[in-house]
Design a protein around this motif. Structure first.
Motif, PDB file in Angstrom:
ATOM      1  N   ILE A 338       0.853  -1.181   0.000  1.00 35.25           N
ATOM      2  CA  ILE A 338       0.000   0.000   0.000  1.00 35.25           C
ATOM      3  C   ILE A 338       0.895   1.239   0.000  1.00 35.25           C
ATOM      4  CG2 ILE A 338      -1.688   1.335   1.334  1.00 35.25           C
ATOM      5  CD1 ILE A 338      -2.625  -1.372   2.529  1.00 35.25           C
ATOM      6  N   ASP A 339       0.686   2.121  -0.915  1.00 28.88           N
ATOM      7  CA  ASP A 339       1.473   3.358  -0.965  1.00 28.88           C
ATOM      8  C   ASP A 339       0.720   4.455  -0.227  1.00 28.88           C
ATOM      9  OD1 ASP A 339       3.087   5.484  -1.453  1.00 28.88           O
ATOM     10  OD2 ASP A 339       3.046   5.337  -3.650  1.00 28.88           O
ATOM     11  N   CYS A 340       1.013   4.603   1.073  1.00 32.01           N
ATOM     12  CA  CYS A 340       0.266   5.587   1.861  1.00 32.01           C
ATOM     13  C   CYS A 340       0.816   6.996   1.671  1.00 32.01           C
ATOM     14  CB  CYS A 340       0.244   5.208   3.342  1.00 32.01           C
ATOM     15  SG  CYS A 340       1.851   5.031   4.097  1.00 32.01           S
ATOM     16  N   ASP A 341       1.852   7.160   0.834  1.00 30.91           N
ATOM     17  CA  ASP A 341       2.270   8.509   0.454  1.00 30.91           C
ATOM     18  C   ASP A 341       1.254   9.147  -0.499  1.00 30.91           C
ATOM     19  OD1 ASP A 341       4.537   8.576   1.967  1.00 30.91           O
ATOM     20  OD2 ASP A 341       5.939   8.171   0.333  1.00 30.91           O
ATOM     21  N   LYS A 342       0.397   8.302  -1.099  1.00 29.43           N
ATOM     22  CA  LYS A 342      -0.595   8.791  -2.047  1.00 29.43           C
ATOM     23  C   LYS A 342      -1.991   8.443  -1.528  1.00 29.43           C
ATOM     24  CE  LYS A 342       2.487   8.056  -6.000  1.00 29.43           C
ATOM     25  NZ  LYS A 342       2.653   7.346  -7.291  1.00 29.43           N
ATOM     26  N   PRO A 343      -2.982   9.294  -1.755  1.00 29.92           N
ATOM     27  CA  PRO A 343      -4.343   8.999  -1.289  1.00 29.92           C
ATOM     28  C   PRO A 343      -4.953   7.837  -2.058  1.00 29.92           C
ATOM     29  CG  PRO A 343      -4.332  10.975  -2.646  1.00 29.92           C
ATOM     30  CD  PRO A 343      -2.890  10.609  -2.435  1.00 29.92           C
ATOM     31  N   LYS A 344      -5.718   7.009  -1.353  1.00 26.82           N
ATOM     32  CA  LYS A 344      -6.391   5.884  -2.011  1.00 26.82           C
ATOM     33  C   LYS A 344      -7.472   6.398  -2.952  1.00 26.82           C
ATOM     34  CE  LYS A 344      -8.786   1.542  -1.058  1.00 26.82           C
ATOM     35  NZ  LYS A 344      -9.295   0.599  -0.018  1.00 26.82           N
ATOM     36  N   PHE A 345      -8.179   7.463  -2.521  1.00 28.85           N
ATOM     37  CA  PHE A 345      -9.243   8.053  -3.334  1.00 28.85           C
ATOM     38  C   PHE A 345      -8.959   9.546  -3.498  1.00 28.85           C
ATOM     39  CE2 PHE A 345     -11.297   4.546  -0.935  1.00 28.85           C
ATOM     40  CZ  PHE A 345     -11.580   3.708  -2.013  1.00 28.85           C
TER      41      PHE A 345
END
Length: 356
Positions: A338-345
């Protein structure tokens, strides 16, 4: 992935030190405009700002003897009808200054004659502009969604703001404030080492973080605010249910989270419950739970125990143990791809109109 978030986590000790060393000038402007004492303070915020507000309100009551409450912006109408504007200071907290619910609440309270102190990291933000007075959060840029240094800097800003107002309004004991500052300095000095210990610990626990289905976090006293923020970080980054309970509340009936494979995170924050929390740790592990302990207190050694440096002031858990949850978010999200540096939505805030 999560490289930027980890960089922000590591920046925290320097951010805290700058705020602490520059506190006289940083808070002078707001305090000079708030010489008229308030009978009570209402602090509003959403998400991490709400958790920071709860920690600050608790500290204000304990150290200043001042009536204080933290409320989410959408739950203020009842208070608005009950409180007297001449006796009440409203502090609106929003790191970005763009929370639409906070903007709406500030406008409503301002129209009723309440003094508004806006606390944001952007002096040109809508919340800052709506406030009568502005207090800057000196956290620097933070572009990722799961807030780390912004949240802890907000807590520190609110803590110092309260202590400064306490001096101006002749509230609290100066000796208590001096001791608190000494303990805070110790926590800041220990933070770089604590973050490195957390990185090593979470790297070793990465396989576990990849498979746990649910996290239950338990703490006590003011350590509960670190537990709440820790739960929010894990929920934001690992995409699994994560919930925090006050220790005694958990003991009074939430024991259905005890099951093989379930993960419990214990955050002991004061000596009074060490033996009982240790007993719960042993009991739940016997029942098949996978437990992790994060603490600055004395605790038996083990591969599931992260022992950090610090003192026994629960109000400093935000600066001593919370970074471990932040680091857990980094390694857990990477292990889950999961790339939490970027928003999922990326379009979520725009569609739901939650950010100006």
């Amino acid at each position: 992935m999560a490289r930027r978030m980890l960089e922000y986590i590591k920046e925290q000790p320097e951010v805290w030190r700058k705020i602490t060393d520059g506190r006289e000038s940083l808070f002078q402007g707001a305090v000079e405009k708030l010489q008229q004492p308030a009978k009570r303070i209402v602090i509003l915020g959403s998400g991490s700002s709400y958790i920071a507000s709860m920690a600050a309100a608790d500290l204000y009551e304990k150290m200043l003897g001042l009536e204080a409450a933290a409320v989410v912006p959408t739950r203020l109408d009842g208070l608005l009808r009950l409180l007297n504007p001449e006796e009440t200071l409203l502090i609106a907290v929003s790191q970005s200054g763009k929370s639409t619910s906070t903007i709406d609440a500030v406008k409503k309270w301002k129209a009723r004659g309440f003094r508004i102190l806006a606390v944001t990291a952007d002096e040109q933000s809508p919340v800052a502009k709506e406030g009568d007075i502005h207090q800057f959060i000196a956290c620097g840029e933070e572009t990722v969604g799961p807030k780390t240094k912004g949240m802890t800097a907000t807590v520190l800003t609110l803590y110092f703001l309260g202590l400064a107002l306490g001096r101006a309004w002749n509230l609290g004991d100066h000796g208590d404030s001096d001791r608190f500052l000494e303990e805070l300095n110790q926590a800041i000095d220990a933070a770089p080492s604590n973050i490195e210990k957390s990185i090593e610990f979470c790297r070793n626990q990465a396989d576990l973080l990849a498979v746990i289905p649910h996290v239950t976090i338990l703490s006590e006293d003011a350590g509960y605010y670190a537990a709440q923020e820790g739960a929010l970080k894990l929920l934001e980054t690992l995409y699994i249910p994560a919930v925090a309970y006050e220790f005694e509340e958990y003991l009074h009936g939430v024991n259905n989270t005890i099951a093989p494979g379930m993960c419990h995170l214990y955050l002991p924050a004061s000596e009074k419950n060490v033996e009982r929390m240790a007993a719960l740790d042993h009991y739940t592990r016997e029942k098949g739970c996978i437990n992790l302990i994060i603490t600055v207190l004395d605790w038996e050694e083990g591969s599931h125990v992260l022992k950090l440096s610090g003192n026994q002031n629960p109000y400093l858990s935000i600066f001593e143990t919370l970074p471990a949850f932040q680091v857990m978010s980094v390694f857990g999200s990477e292990r889950r791809n999961i790339d939490c540096d970027k928003p999922k939505f990326p379009d979520f805030y725009g569609v739901l109109n939650t950010k100006a």
